[in-house]
Write an enzyme that holds these catalytic residues in place. Sequence first.
Site, PDB file in Angstrom:
ATOM      1  CE  LYS A  15      81.879  51.630  69.644  1.00  0.00           C
ATOM      2  NZ  LYS A  15      82.066  52.730  68.692  1.00  0.00           N
ATOM      3  NE  ARG A  90      81.631  56.414  73.573  1.00  0.00           N
ATOM      4  CZ  ARG A  90      80.608  55.791  72.996  1.00  0.00           C
ATOM      5  NH1 ARG A  90      79.941  54.866  73.638  1.00  0.00           N
ATOM      6  NH2 ARG A  90      80.261  56.095  71.781  1.00  0.00           N
ATOM      7  NE  ARG A 127      75.650  55.417  62.670  1.00  0.00           N
ATOM      8  CZ  ARG A 127      76.390  55.193  63.759  1.00  0.00           C
ATOM      9  NH1 ARG A 127      77.058  54.069  63.875  1.00  0.00           N
ATOM     10  NH2 ARG A 127      76.486  56.103  64.687  1.00  0.00           N
ATOM     11  NE  ARG A 160      73.426  57.297  66.615  1.00  0.00           N
ATOM     12  CZ  ARG A 160      74.399  56.592  67.208  1.00  0.00           C
ATOM     13  NH1 ARG A 160      74.535  55.319  66.937  1.00  0.00           N
ATOM     14  NH2 ARG A 160      75.223  57.151  68.041  1.00  0.00           N
ATOM     15  NE  ARG A 171      78.776  60.249  68.066  1.00  0.00           N
ATOM     16  CZ  ARG A 171      78.212  59.501  67.119  1.00  0.00           C
ATOM     17  NH1 ARG A 171      77.693  60.058  66.049  1.00  0.00           N
ATOM     18  NH2 ARG A 171      78.151  58.200  67.264  1.00  0.00           N
TER      19      ARG A 171
HETATM   20  P1  AMP Z   1      77.070  55.239  70.701  1.00  0.00           P
HETATM   21  O1  AMP Z   1      75.777  54.733  70.146  1.00  0.00           O
HETATM   22  O2  AMP Z   1      77.894  54.172  71.352  1.00  0.00           O
HETATM   23  O3  AMP Z   1      77.855  56.034  69.678  1.00  0.00           O
HETATM   24  O4  AMP Z   1      76.686  56.253  71.896  1.00  0.00           O
HETATM   25  C1  AMP Z   1      75.911  57.412  71.636  1.00  0.00           C
HETATM   26  C2  AMP Z   1      76.142  58.440  72.730  1.00  0.00           C
HETATM   27  O5  AMP Z   1      75.745  57.897  74.000  1.00  0.00           O
HETATM   28  C3  AMP Z   1      77.604  58.884  72.913  1.00  0.00           C
HETATM   29  O6  AMP Z   1      77.994  59.898  71.998  1.00  0.00           O
HETATM   30  C4  AMP Z   1      77.567  59.382  74.363  1.00  0.00           C
HETATM   31  O7  AMP Z   1      76.946  60.656  74.460  1.00  0.00           O
HETATM   32  C5  AMP Z   1      76.627  58.362  75.030  1.00  0.00           C
HETATM   33  N1  AMP Z   1      77.359  57.187  75.574  1.00  0.00           N
HETATM   34  C6  AMP Z   1      77.228  55.879  75.208  1.00  0.00           C
HETATM   35  N2  AMP Z   1      78.054  55.087  75.909  1.00  0.00           N
HETATM   36  C7  AMP Z   1      78.742  55.887  76.753  1.00  0.00           C
HETATM   37  C8  AMP Z   1      79.764  55.674  77.740  1.00  0.00           C
HETATM   38  N3  AMP Z   1      80.259  54.446  77.995  1.00  0.00           N
HETATM   39  N4  AMP Z   1      80.237  56.751  78.417  1.00  0.00           N
HETATM   40  C9  AMP Z   1      79.757  57.978  78.192  1.00  0.00           C
HETATM   41  N5  AMP Z   1      78.817  58.274  77.271  1.00  0.00           N
HETATM   42  C10 AMP Z   1      78.298  57.241  76.540  1.00  0.00           C
END
Ligand code: AMP
Length: 229
Positions: A15, A90, A127, A160, A171
Amino acid sequence: MSLNIVLIGPPGAGKGTQADQLRRIYGISKVSTGEMLRDAVNARTPLGARVAEAMASGRLVGDAVMIEVVRERLSRPDVAAGYVLDGFPRTVEQARVLDEMMMRRAPVIPIVLRVSEGEVMRRLLQRRLCVGCGLTWGGLDPGGTVQQRCARCGGALVRRPDDDADVVRNRLRVFEEATVPLIEYYRGHVAFASVDGSQPPSRVTEALRAAIDKARGMVRHAASQQAAR
Ligand code: AMP
Protein backbone atom coordinates in the site's frame (compact mmCIF):
# COMPACT_ATOMS: atom_id res chain seq x y z
CA MET A 1 -13.81 16.63 -9.17
CA SER A 2 -11.14 15.66 -6.63
CA LEU A 3 -9.60 12.18 -6.80
CA ASN A 4 -9.94 10.39 -3.46
CA ILE A 5 -8.39 6.93 -3.36
CA VAL A 6 -8.45 4.43 -0.50
CA LEU A 7 -5.95 1.54 -0.61
CA ILE A 8 -6.91 -1.52 1.42
CA GLY A 9 -4.87 -4.65 1.96
CA PRO A 10 -3.04 -6.71 4.55
CA PRO A 11 0.22 -5.41 6.01
CA GLY A 12 2.93 -5.89 3.38
CA ALA A 13 0.50 -5.71 0.45
CA GLY A 14 2.46 -2.75 -0.97
CA LYS A 15 0.00 0.00 0.00
CA GLY A 16 2.74 2.48 0.97
CA THR A 17 4.84 1.82 -2.14
CA GLN A 18 1.84 2.11 -4.46
CA ALA A 19 0.50 5.18 -2.65
CA ASP A 20 3.85 6.89 -3.41
CA GLN A 21 3.42 6.05 -7.11
CA LEU A 22 -0.19 7.28 -7.24
CA ARG A 23 0.78 10.52 -5.51
CA ARG A 24 3.37 11.12 -8.21
CA ILE A 25 1.17 10.07 -11.15
CA TYR A 26 -1.97 12.01 -10.16
CA GLY A 27 -0.36 14.91 -8.24
CA ILE A 28 -2.40 14.18 -5.12
CA SER A 29 -1.39 13.94 -1.45
CA LYS A 30 -0.46 10.70 0.25
CA VAL A 31 -1.99 10.27 3.68
CA SER A 32 -0.47 7.32 5.55
CA THR A 33 -1.88 6.85 9.03
CA GLY A 34 0.87 4.35 9.93
CA GLU A 35 3.54 6.94 9.03
CA MET A 36 1.71 9.69 10.92
CA LEU A 37 1.48 7.52 14.04
CA ARG A 38 5.11 6.36 13.81
CA ASP A 39 6.22 10.02 13.55
CA ALA A 40 4.10 10.84 16.61
CA VAL A 41 5.65 7.96 18.60
CA ASN A 42 9.19 8.96 17.58
CA ALA A 43 8.55 12.63 18.43
CA ARG A 44 7.01 11.57 21.78
CA THR A 45 3.91 13.70 21.28
CA PRO A 46 0.76 13.13 23.39
CA LEU A 47 -0.77 11.28 20.42
CA GLY A 48 2.35 9.11 20.22
CA ALA A 49 2.01 8.18 23.89
CA ARG A 50 -1.63 7.15 23.34
CA VAL A 51 -0.93 4.86 20.39
CA ALA A 52 2.52 3.38 21.13
CA GLU A 53 1.33 0.28 22.96
CA ALA A 54 -1.30 -0.76 20.39
CA MET A 55 1.18 -0.28 17.57
CA ALA A 56 3.96 -2.27 19.25
CA SER A 57 1.66 -5.25 19.76
CA GLY A 58 0.07 -5.09 16.29
CA ARG A 59 -3.40 -4.12 17.56
CA LEU A 60 -5.48 -1.39 15.97
CA VAL A 61 -5.56 2.06 17.53
CA GLY A 62 -9.12 2.96 18.62
CA ASP A 63 -11.54 4.33 16.04
CA ALA A 64 -12.14 7.61 17.92
CA VAL A 65 -8.44 8.53 17.95
CA MET A 66 -7.95 7.53 14.30
CA ILE A 67 -11.01 9.45 13.12
CA GLU A 68 -9.79 12.57 14.92
CA VAL A 69 -6.33 12.27 13.32
CA VAL A 70 -7.73 11.76 9.80
CA ARG A 71 -10.44 14.41 10.12
CA GLU A 72 -7.76 16.98 10.97
CA ARG A 73 -5.45 15.78 8.18
CA LEU A 74 -8.18 15.87 5.52
CA SER A 75 -9.14 19.40 6.49
CA ARG A 76 -5.76 20.75 5.31
CA PRO A 77 -5.59 22.58 1.97
CA ASP A 78 -3.11 20.19 0.28
CA VAL A 79 -5.77 17.45 0.02
CA ALA A 80 -8.29 19.64 -1.81
CA ALA A 81 -7.23 18.19 -5.19
CA GLY A 82 -7.43 14.70 -3.80
CA TYR A 83 -5.55 12.13 -1.75
CA VAL A 84 -4.52 8.53 -1.58
CA LEU A 85 -5.16 7.03 1.83
CA ASP A 86 -2.75 4.30 2.94
CA GLY A 87 -3.88 2.44 6.08
CA PHE A 88 -7.21 4.17 6.69
CA PRO A 89 -9.98 3.14 7.00
CA ARG A 90 -9.30 -0.19 8.64
CA THR A 91 -12.73 -0.77 10.19
CA VAL A 92 -16.32 -0.37 9.00
CA GLU A 93 -16.84 2.45 11.51
CA GLN A 94 -13.85 4.38 10.09
CA ALA A 95 -15.21 3.85 6.55
CA ARG A 96 -18.67 5.12 7.50
CA VAL A 97 -17.21 8.29 9.00
CA LEU A 98 -14.97 8.81 5.95
CA ASP A 99 -18.02 8.49 3.67
CA GLU A 100 -19.77 11.13 5.79
CA MET A 101 -16.73 13.42 5.56
CA MET A 102 -16.84 13.05 1.74
CA MET A 103 -20.53 14.00 1.42
CA ARG A 104 -19.63 17.44 0.08
CA ARG A 105 -16.56 16.23 -1.83
CA ALA A 106 -16.00 13.45 -4.36
CA PRO A 107 -16.79 9.90 -3.17
CA VAL A 108 -13.82 7.65 -2.43
CA ILE A 109 -12.51 5.03 -4.84
CA PRO A 110 -11.80 2.00 -2.65
CA ILE A 111 -9.23 -0.44 -4.05
CA VAL A 112 -8.19 -3.72 -2.48
CA LEU A 113 -4.66 -5.02 -3.04
CA ARG A 114 -4.91 -8.81 -2.91
CA VAL A 115 -1.83 -10.68 -1.65
CA SER A 116 -1.66 -14.18 -0.10
CA GLU A 117 -0.76 -14.61 3.57
CA GLY A 118 2.41 -16.57 2.72
CA GLU A 119 3.64 -13.78 0.41
CA VAL A 120 2.86 -11.11 3.01
CA MET A 121 4.82 -13.02 5.68
CA ARG A 122 7.81 -13.36 3.35
CA ARG A 123 7.76 -9.65 2.46
CA LEU A 124 7.35 -8.35 6.01
CA LEU A 125 10.13 -10.48 7.48
CA GLN A 126 12.48 -9.07 4.80
CA ARG A 127 11.25 -5.49 4.98
CA ARG A 128 13.67 -2.86 6.31
CA LEU A 129 13.19 0.82 7.17
CA CYS A 130 15.94 3.45 6.72
CA VAL A 131 16.70 5.30 9.97
CA GLY A 132 18.02 8.24 7.91
CA CYS A 133 15.24 9.05 5.42
CA GLY A 134 12.41 6.72 6.47
CA LEU A 135 12.25 4.93 3.10
CA THR A 136 11.05 1.31 3.10
CA TRP A 137 13.14 -1.35 1.36
CA GLY A 138 12.32 -4.91 0.34
CA GLY A 139 15.30 -6.26 2.31
CA LEU A 140 17.35 -7.83 -0.48
CA ASP A 141 19.78 -5.99 -2.74
CA PRO A 142 19.74 -6.77 -6.50
CA GLY A 143 22.34 -9.54 -5.91
CA GLY A 144 19.91 -11.31 -3.56
CA THR A 145 21.83 -10.68 -0.31
CA VAL A 146 20.38 -8.84 2.68
CA GLN A 147 20.59 -5.10 2.10
CA GLN A 148 22.53 -3.26 4.86
CA ARG A 149 22.40 0.39 3.79
CA CYS A 150 19.79 2.68 2.25
CA ALA A 151 20.50 3.06 -1.49
CA ARG A 152 19.11 6.60 -1.38
CA CYS A 153 20.81 8.21 1.64
CA GLY A 154 23.25 5.55 2.93
CA GLY A 155 21.43 5.35 6.29
CA ALA A 156 21.32 2.17 8.36
CA LEU A 157 18.41 -0.17 7.67
CA VAL A 158 16.44 -1.58 10.58
CA ARG A 159 13.43 -3.85 10.92
CA ARG A 160 10.22 -2.09 11.92
CA PRO A 161 9.48 -3.22 15.50
CA ASP A 162 6.04 -4.45 14.40
CA ASP A 163 7.56 -6.54 11.58
CA ASP A 164 8.68 -9.11 14.16
CA ALA A 165 7.20 -12.57 13.30
CA ASP A 166 4.83 -12.77 16.31
CA VAL A 167 3.56 -9.21 15.83
CA VAL A 168 3.09 -9.84 12.09
CA ARG A 169 0.93 -12.89 12.87
CA ASN A 170 -1.14 -10.70 15.18
CA ARG A 171 -1.48 -7.96 12.54
CA LEU A 172 -2.68 -10.52 9.99
CA ARG A 173 -5.30 -11.80 12.45
CA VAL A 174 -6.42 -8.24 13.14
CA PHE A 175 -6.68 -7.65 9.37
CA GLU A 176 -8.92 -10.69 8.97
CA GLU A 177 -11.18 -9.68 11.86
CA ALA A 178 -11.56 -5.94 11.32
CA THR A 179 -10.72 -5.28 7.72
CA VAL A 180 -12.36 -8.13 5.86
CA PRO A 181 -15.84 -6.80 6.88
CA LEU A 182 -14.60 -3.42 5.62
CA ILE A 183 -14.02 -4.93 2.16
CA GLU A 184 -17.57 -6.26 2.24
CA TYR A 185 -18.78 -2.75 3.13
CA TYR A 186 -16.93 -1.23 0.16
CA ARG A 187 -18.08 -3.89 -2.31
CA GLY A 188 -21.35 -1.95 -2.55
CA HIS A 189 -19.59 1.26 -3.64
CA VAL A 190 -19.95 2.17 -7.29
CA ALA A 191 -16.18 2.60 -7.75
CA PHE A 192 -14.97 -0.48 -5.84
CA ALA A 193 -11.99 -2.23 -7.45
CA SER A 194 -9.66 -5.08 -6.64
CA VAL A 195 -6.11 -5.55 -7.96
CA ASP A 196 -3.65 -8.46 -7.79
CA GLY A 197 -0.94 -7.10 -5.46
CA SER A 198 1.40 -10.07 -5.86
CA GLN A 199 2.64 -8.90 -9.27
CA PRO A 200 5.92 -6.92 -9.61
CA PRO A 201 5.41 -3.36 -8.28
CA SER A 202 5.40 -1.67 -11.71
CA ARG A 203 2.67 -4.06 -12.94
CA VAL A 204 0.62 -3.36 -9.81
CA THR A 205 0.93 0.39 -10.53
CA GLU A 206 -0.29 -0.16 -14.11
CA ALA A 207 -3.25 -2.22 -12.88
CA LEU A 208 -4.08 0.47 -10.32
CA ARG A 209 -4.03 3.18 -12.99
CA ALA A 210 -6.40 1.22 -15.16
CA ALA A 211 -8.73 0.54 -12.20
CA ILE A 212 -8.67 4.19 -11.10
CA ASP A 213 -9.36 5.57 -14.58
CA LYS A 214 -12.32 3.21 -14.95
CA ALA A 215 -13.62 3.99 -11.44
CA ARG A 216 -13.34 7.74 -12.05
CA GLY A 217 -15.58 7.38 -15.09
CA MET A 218 -18.12 5.47 -13.02
CA VAL A 219 -18.08 8.08 -10.23
CA ARG A 220 -18.61 10.88 -12.77
CA HIS A 221 -21.44 8.99 -14.45
CA ALA A 222 -23.16 8.31 -11.08
CA ALA A 223 -22.78 12.01 -10.12
CA SER A 224 -24.27 13.25 -13.42
CA GLN A 225 -27.23 10.85 -13.11
CA GLN A 226 -27.86 12.07 -9.55
CA ALA A 227 -27.70 15.70 -10.70
CA ALA A 228 -30.23 14.97 -13.48
CA ARG A 229 -32.79 13.59 -11.00
P1 AMP B 1 0.70 0.50 8.99
O1 AMP B 1 1.98 1.24 8.78
O2 AMP B 1 -0.41 0.98 8.10
O3 AMP B 1 0.88 -1.00 8.92
O4 AMP B 1 0.21 0.86 10.48
C1 AMP B 1 1.02 0.52 11.60
C2 AMP B 1 0.16 0.45 12.85
O5 AMP B 1 -0.46 1.72 13.10
C3 AMP B 1 -1.00 -0.57 12.79
O6 AMP B 1 -0.59 -1.90 13.09
C4 AMP B 1 -1.94 0.01 13.85
O7 AMP B 1 -1.48 -0.27 15.16
C5 AMP B 1 -1.78 1.53 13.62
N1 AMP B 1 -2.76 2.06 12.63
C6 AMP B 1 -2.49 2.65 11.43
N2 AMP B 1 -3.61 3.01 10.80
C7 AMP B 1 -4.64 2.64 11.59
C8 AMP B 1 -6.07 2.71 11.48
N3 AMP B 1 -6.68 3.25 10.41
N4 AMP B 1 -6.82 2.22 12.51
C9 AMP B 1 -6.24 1.70 13.59
N5 AMP B 1 -4.91 1.56 13.76
C10 AMP B 1 -4.10 2.02 12.77
